[in-house]
Design a protein around this motif. Structure first.
Motif, PDB file in Angstrom:
ATOM      1  N   CYS A   1       0.840  -1.211   0.000  1.00  0.00           N
ATOM      2  CA  CYS A   1       0.000   0.000   0.000  1.00  0.00           C
ATOM      3  C   CYS A   1       0.869   1.253   0.000  1.00  0.00           C
ATOM      4  N   ASP A   2       1.946   1.216   0.779  1.00  0.00           N
ATOM      5  CA  ASP A   2       2.871   2.356   0.807  1.00  0.00           C
ATOM      6  C   ASP A   2       3.482   2.587  -0.577  1.00  0.00           C
ATOM      7  N   LEU A   3       3.745   1.487  -1.268  1.00  0.00           N
ATOM      8  CA  LEU A   3       4.321   1.583  -2.602  1.00  0.00           C
ATOM      9  C   LEU A   3       3.354   2.302  -3.552  1.00  0.00           C
ATOM     10  N   LEU A   4       2.073   1.992  -3.439  1.00  0.00           N
ATOM     11  CA  LEU A   4       1.068   2.677  -4.258  1.00  0.00           C
ATOM     12  C   LEU A   4       1.078   4.180  -3.985  1.00  0.00           C
ATOM     13  N   SER A   5       1.173   4.522  -2.704  1.00  0.00           N
ATOM     14  CA  SER A   5       1.220   5.947  -2.339  1.00  0.00           C
ATOM     15  C   SER A   5       2.449   6.616  -2.932  1.00  0.00           C
ATOM     16  N   ASP A   6       3.566   5.888  -2.949  1.00  0.00           N
ATOM     17  CA  ASP A   6       4.796   6.454  -3.508  1.00  0.00           C
ATOM     18  C   ASP A   6       4.649   6.699  -5.011  1.00  0.00           C
ATOM     19  N   VAL A   7       3.913   5.810  -5.689  1.00  0.00           N
ATOM     20  CA  VAL A   7       3.671   6.019  -7.118  1.00  0.00           C
ATOM     21  C   VAL A   7       2.912   7.322  -7.319  1.00  0.00           C
ATOM     22  N   THR A   8       1.904   7.555  -6.473  1.00  0.00           N
ATOM     23  CA  THR A   8       1.083   8.766  -6.623  1.00  0.00           C
ATOM     24  C   THR A   8       1.881  10.022  -6.277  1.00  0.00           C
ATOM     25  N   GLU A   9       2.963   9.841  -5.529  1.00  0.00           N
ATOM     26  CA  GLU A   9       3.814  10.987  -5.182  1.00  0.00           C
ATOM     27  C   GLU A   9       4.966  11.151  -6.164  1.00  0.00           C
ATOM     28  N   MET A  10       4.881  10.390  -7.255  1.00  0.00           N
ATOM     29  CA  MET A  10       5.818  10.523  -8.377  1.00  0.00           C
ATOM     30  C   MET A  10       7.246  10.083  -8.038  1.00  0.00           C
ATOM     31  N   ASP A  11       7.394   9.063  -7.188  1.00  0.00           N
ATOM     32  CA  ASP A  11       8.733   8.515  -6.994  1.00  0.00           C
ATOM     33  C   ASP A  11       9.215   7.909  -8.316  1.00  0.00           C
ATOM     34  N   GLY A  12      10.531   7.780  -8.472  1.00  0.00           N
ATOM     35  CA  GLY A  12      11.090   7.287  -9.728  1.00  0.00           C
ATOM     36  C   GLY A  12      10.624   5.882 -10.077  1.00  0.00           C
ATOM     37  N   PRO A  13      10.265   5.635 -11.356  1.00  0.00           N
ATOM     38  CA  PRO A  13       9.795   4.313 -11.796  1.00  0.00           C
ATOM     39  C   PRO A  13      10.783   3.188 -11.493  1.00  0.00           C
ATOM     40  N   LYS A  14      12.083   3.476 -11.642  1.00  0.00           N
ATOM     41  CA  LYS A  14      13.080   2.434 -11.403  1.00  0.00           C
ATOM     42  C   LYS A  14      13.073   2.018  -9.941  1.00  0.00           C
ATOM     43  N   GLU A  15      12.998   2.993  -9.042  1.00  0.00           N
ATOM     44  CA  GLU A  15      12.969   2.695  -7.603  1.00  0.00           C
ATOM     45  C   GLU A  15      11.708   1.911  -7.257  1.00  0.00           C
ATOM     46  N   ILE A  16      10.574   2.297  -7.850  1.00  0.00           N
ATOM     47  CA  ILE A  16       9.314   1.592  -7.607  1.00  0.00           C
ATOM     48  C   ILE A  16       9.438   0.146  -8.062  1.00  0.00           C
ATOM     49  N   GLU A  17      10.010  -0.057  -9.236  1.00  0.00           N
ATOM     50  CA  GLU A  17      10.159  -1.409  -9.784  1.00  0.00           C
ATOM     51  C   GLU A  17      11.042  -2.269  -8.884  1.00  0.00           C
ATOM     52  N   GLU A  18      12.137  -1.693  -8.395  1.00  0.00           N
ATOM     53  CA  GLU A  18      13.051  -2.444  -7.525  1.00  0.00           C
ATOM     54  C   GLU A  18      12.357  -2.848  -6.229  1.00  0.00           C
ATOM     55  N   ARG A  19      11.603  -1.919  -5.649  1.00  0.00           N
ATOM     56  CA  ARG A  19      10.896  -2.231  -4.397  1.00  0.00           C
ATOM     57  C   ARG A  19       9.795  -3.260  -4.634  1.00  0.00           C
ATOM     58  N   GLN A  20       9.145  -3.158  -5.780  1.00  0.00           N
ATOM     59  CA  GLN A  20       8.096  -4.116  -6.106  1.00  0.00           C
ATOM     60  C   GLN A  20       8.673  -5.523  -6.214  1.00  0.00           C
ATOM     61  N   GLU A  21       9.802  -5.650  -6.890  1.00  0.00           N
ATOM     62  CA  GLU A  21      10.444  -6.953  -7.037  1.00  0.00           C
ATOM     63  C   GLU A  21      10.853  -7.515  -5.679  1.00  0.00           C
ATOM     64  N   SER A  22      11.395  -6.642  -4.833  1.00  0.00           N
ATOM     65  CA  SER A  22      11.817  -7.066  -3.497  1.00  0.00           C
ATOM     66  C   SER A  22      10.624  -7.547  -2.670  1.00  0.00           C
ATOM     67  N   LEU A  23       9.523  -6.809  -2.723  1.00  0.00           N
ATOM     68  CA  LEU A  23       8.330  -7.190  -1.966  1.00  0.00           C
ATOM     69  C   LEU A  23       7.718  -8.473  -2.513  1.00  0.00           C
ATOM     70  N   SER A  24       7.767  -8.666  -3.818  1.00  0.00           N
ATOM     71  CA  SER A  24       7.249  -9.897  -4.425  1.00  0.00           C
ATOM     72  C   SER A  24       8.043 -11.103  -3.928  1.00  0.00           C
ATOM     73  N   GLU A  25       9.349 -10.932  -3.808  1.00  0.00           N
ATOM     74  CA  GLU A  25      10.189 -12.010  -3.288  1.00  0.00           C
ATOM     75  C   GLU A  25       9.845 -12.304  -1.826  1.00  0.00           C
ATOM     76  N   GLU A  26       9.581 -11.239  -1.070  1.00  0.00           N
ATOM     77  CA  GLU A  26       9.203 -11.421   0.335  1.00  0.00           C
ATOM     78  C   GLU A  26       7.899 -12.189   0.460  1.00  0.00           C
ATOM     79  N   VAL A  27       6.930 -11.867  -0.399  1.00  0.00           N
ATOM     80  CA  VAL A  27       5.634 -12.549  -0.369  1.00  0.00           C
ATOM     81  C   VAL A  27       5.827 -14.050  -0.601  1.00  0.00           C
ATOM     82  N   ALA A  28       6.654 -14.400  -1.591  1.00  0.00           N
ATOM     83  CA  ALA A  28       6.896 -15.810  -1.903  1.00  0.00           C
ATOM     84  C   ALA A  28       7.616 -16.515  -0.755  1.00  0.00           C
ATOM     85  N   GLU A  29       8.599 -15.834  -0.173  1.00  0.00           N
ATOM     86  CA  GLU A  29       9.355 -16.419   0.942  1.00  0.00           C
ATOM     87  C   GLU A  29       8.459 -16.638   2.159  1.00  0.00           C
ATOM     88  N   LEU A  30       7.610 -15.670   2.454  1.00  0.00           N
ATOM     89  CA  LEU A  30       6.730 -15.777   3.617  1.00  0.00           C
ATOM     90  C   LEU A  30       5.697 -16.876   3.418  1.00  0.00           C
TER      91      LEU A  30
END
Length: 203
Positions: free
Chosen positions: A28-57
């Motif tokens: 959810c925080d990531l979505l908010s960051d998108v709306t605040e215009m954070d850089g696409p590359k940073e968003i993509e990196e965090r998304q990948e990291s969180l996706s890995e966390e979801v699978a690990e958990l």
């Protein structure tokens, strides 16, 4: 205490579930960051990291559930909650990719409506975590907290309906609204799991 008999695997299962809930909140925080215009590359990196966390958990929760000696109905419902939290997190992460593509192209009025819905979804996600955390302290209080979250949920659904009406005018909003609705339904089912534990314990 719903973890009777208390065992390390049971504690690991609950802790992993709480971490999964934290990951959903981070999505959810990531979505908010998108709306605040954070850089696409940073968003993509965090998304990948969180996706890995979801699978690990997911693996950690499954392993802990299998080896724990929790009361069977509790194990079943915690598994149900975990499944829906995971699905909500995955949907939110998918939505982040969608938003990065064209959030900047939305009209200001549409952005404002979308921002309100995203803010509401984040509050629901936090409420789901609070409800699950309360389960191991007081089942009745957990169920009462669910009712508070459900009242907030109605407000979010109302805002989401307004967004869907806008989607009829602006087709770009349609897939966003549908993904948000999916995530909201998953969170709602997780709250159902909390309530079902209360019913099985207290009637």
């Amino acid at each position: 205490m719903i973890l009777r008999p208390s065992t390390r695997p049971a504690e690991r299962a609950l802790n992993a579930l709480l971490e999964e809930l934290d990951t959903m909140i981070e999505a959810c925080d990531l979505l908010s960051d998108v709306t605040e215009m954070d850089g696409p590359k940073e968003i993509e990196e965090r998304q990948e990291s969180l996706s890995e966390e979801v699978a690990e958990l997911r693996d950690r929760i499954d392993e802990a559930m299998e080896s724990s000696s929790m009361i069977p109905v509790v194990k079943e419902e915690l598994g149900y909650i975990a499944e829906n939290v995971r699905r909500a997190a995955e949907t939110l992460l998918s939505l982040a990719s969608l938003l990065v593509s064209f959030y900047e192209d939305l009209e200001e009025e549409d952005r404002e409506k979308l921002d309100e819905v995203i803010d509401g979804i984040a509050k629901i996600a936090s409420g789901v975590r609070e409800s699950v955390e309360l389960l191991n302290e007081d089942v009745q209080k957990a169920a009462e907290h669910v009712e508070k979250i459900r009242s907030r949920e109605e407000d979010v659904r109302s805002r989401l309906r307004a967004l869907m009406l806008e989607a009829e005018r602006n087709g770009r909003l349609a897939p966003i609204a549908l993904e948000i609705e999916r995530a909201l339904e998953d969170m709602d089912r997780a709250l159902d799991g909390v309530n079902r534990i209360k019913v099985k314990f207290l009637g």
